[in-house]
Design a protein around this motif. Structure first.
Motif, PDB file in Angstrom:
ATOM      1  N   SER A  26       0.834  -1.209   0.000  1.00  0.00           N
ATOM      2  CA  SER A  26       0.000   0.000   0.000  1.00  0.00           C
ATOM      3  C   SER A  26       0.865   1.254   0.000  1.00  0.00           C
ATOM      4  N   ALA A  27       2.019   1.209   0.660  1.00  0.00           N
ATOM      5  CA  ALA A  27       2.945   2.348   0.617  1.00  0.00           C
ATOM      6  C   ALA A  27       3.457   2.559  -0.798  1.00  0.00           C
ATOM      7  N   ALA A  28       3.627   1.466  -1.546  1.00  0.00           N
ATOM      8  CA  ALA A  28       4.081   1.567  -2.936  1.00  0.00           C
ATOM      9  C   ALA A  28       3.073   2.328  -3.775  1.00  0.00           C
ATOM     10  N   VAL A  29       1.795   2.107  -3.531  1.00  0.00           N
ATOM     11  CA  VAL A  29       0.753   2.835  -4.256  1.00  0.00           C
ATOM     12  C   VAL A  29       0.813   4.318  -3.901  1.00  0.00           C
ATOM     13  N   THR A  30       0.936   4.617  -2.624  1.00  0.00           N
ATOM     14  CA  THR A  30       1.043   6.012  -2.179  1.00  0.00           C
ATOM     15  C   THR A  30       2.244   6.690  -2.823  1.00  0.00           C
ATOM     16  N   LEU A  31       3.377   6.009  -2.818  1.00  0.00           N
ATOM     17  CA  LEU A  31       4.603   6.562  -3.391  1.00  0.00           C
ATOM     18  C   LEU A  31       4.453   6.808  -4.887  1.00  0.00           C
ATOM     19  N   GLN A  32       3.829   5.876  -5.591  1.00  0.00           N
ATOM     20  CA  GLN A  32       3.681   6.021  -7.035  1.00  0.00           C
ATOM     21  C   GLN A  32       2.747   7.176  -7.389  1.00  0.00           C
ATOM     22  N   VAL A  33       1.676   7.320  -6.650  1.00  0.00           N
ATOM     23  CA  VAL A  33       0.729   8.404  -6.925  1.00  0.00           C
ATOM     24  C   VAL A  33       1.364   9.758  -6.623  1.00  0.00           C
ATOM     25  N   ALA A  34       2.102   9.858  -5.526  1.00  0.00           N
ATOM     26  CA  ALA A  34       2.650  11.149  -5.096  1.00  0.00           C
ATOM     27  C   ALA A  34       3.937  11.543  -5.811  1.00  0.00           C
ATOM     28  N   THR A  35       4.742  10.553  -6.231  1.00  0.00           N
ATOM     29  CA  THR A  35       6.071  10.897  -6.752  1.00  0.00           C
ATOM     30  C   THR A  35       6.423  10.247  -8.087  1.00  0.00           C
ATOM     31  N   ALA A  36       5.581   9.386  -8.618  1.00  0.00           N
ATOM     32  CA  ALA A  36       5.830   8.654  -9.866  1.00  0.00           C
ATOM     33  C   ALA A  36       6.903   7.574  -9.717  1.00  0.00           C
ATOM     34  N   PHE A  37       7.316   7.249  -8.491  1.00  0.00           N
ATOM     35  CA  PHE A  37       8.246   6.147  -8.267  1.00  0.00           C
ATOM     36  C   PHE A  37       7.430   4.864  -8.106  1.00  0.00           C
ATOM     37  N   GLY A  38       7.637   3.913  -9.028  1.00  0.00           N
ATOM     38  CA  GLY A  38       6.943   2.638  -8.967  1.00  0.00           C
ATOM     39  C   GLY A  38       7.897   1.524  -8.611  1.00  0.00           C
ATOM     40  N   PRO A  39       7.358   0.386  -8.192  1.00  0.00           N
ATOM     41  CA  PRO A  39       8.214  -0.748  -7.834  1.00  0.00           C
ATOM     42  C   PRO A  39       9.103  -1.169  -9.001  1.00  0.00           C
TER      43      PRO A  39
END
Length: 182
Positions: A26-39
């Protein structure tokens, strides 16, 4: 902790909570939405390897548990067990299994950290590092020449503060140079 320990300023070290790793998807989703960093599909468990047949058998058991991980050593003598999976939930499950196996076999004191790597469209890398002995996470953003992107690390800290237990002491935000995937 007893009153005598409190009087002398001693405190108990936080117990590691390996289940905190399951907050990463779920943190990965937050990070991707806020910063465009994906797994980036890469995660690793870092530990100090022990000598002997028992530890060699344990490494074989961990290999059997998580498939075909890559095992490497860094310049500082630490062993990295690296797992690759594009599904961040499966990646975290495998990393948790490796951690749990090492801990259950009595090698908990040898565990250092776990990293899960993220990338943005420009190719920059960011790792979320789980400090085993602290039970907390921190971001690590390497730049060429063994430099760090401190602004990105602080941005990631602010973004993920509601999703993960973030290490408050910045002096514990160690550089993990040479970590697989970075």
């Amino acid at each position: 902790m007893g009153w005598f320990d409190a009087l002398l300023g001693r405190s108990k070290q936080a117990r590691p909570d390996l289940d905190a790793l399951f907050a990463l998807p779920s943190a990965a989703v937050t990070l991707q939405v806020a910063t465009a960093f994906g797994p980036a599909g890469v995660g690793s468990v870092c530990f100090r390897a022990a000598e002997g047949a028992a530890f060699a058998r344990l490494q074989d058991d961990v290999r059997a548990l998580v498939g075909s991980p890559e095992i490497s050593q860094d310049d500082y003598g630490f062993t990295w067990l690296t797992v690759r999976d594009d599904d961040v939930s499966a990646l975290v499950t495998n990393l948790h299994g490796a951690h749990s196996s090492l801990e259950a076999a009595g090698f908990g004191s040898a565990l250092l950290c776990t990293t899960v790597v993220f990338a943005d469209p420009a190719g920059r890398r960011l790792a979320l590092v789980y400090l085993y002995k602290q039970g907390t996470f921190y971001p690590f953003a390497p730049l060429p020449g063994q430099r760090r992107d401190n602004a990105l690390e602080l941005q990631a800290r602010g973004t993920l503060a509601g999703d993960l237990p973030i290490e408050a002491d910045l002096s514990r935000w160690f550089a993990v140079w040479g970590a697989p995937g970075l």
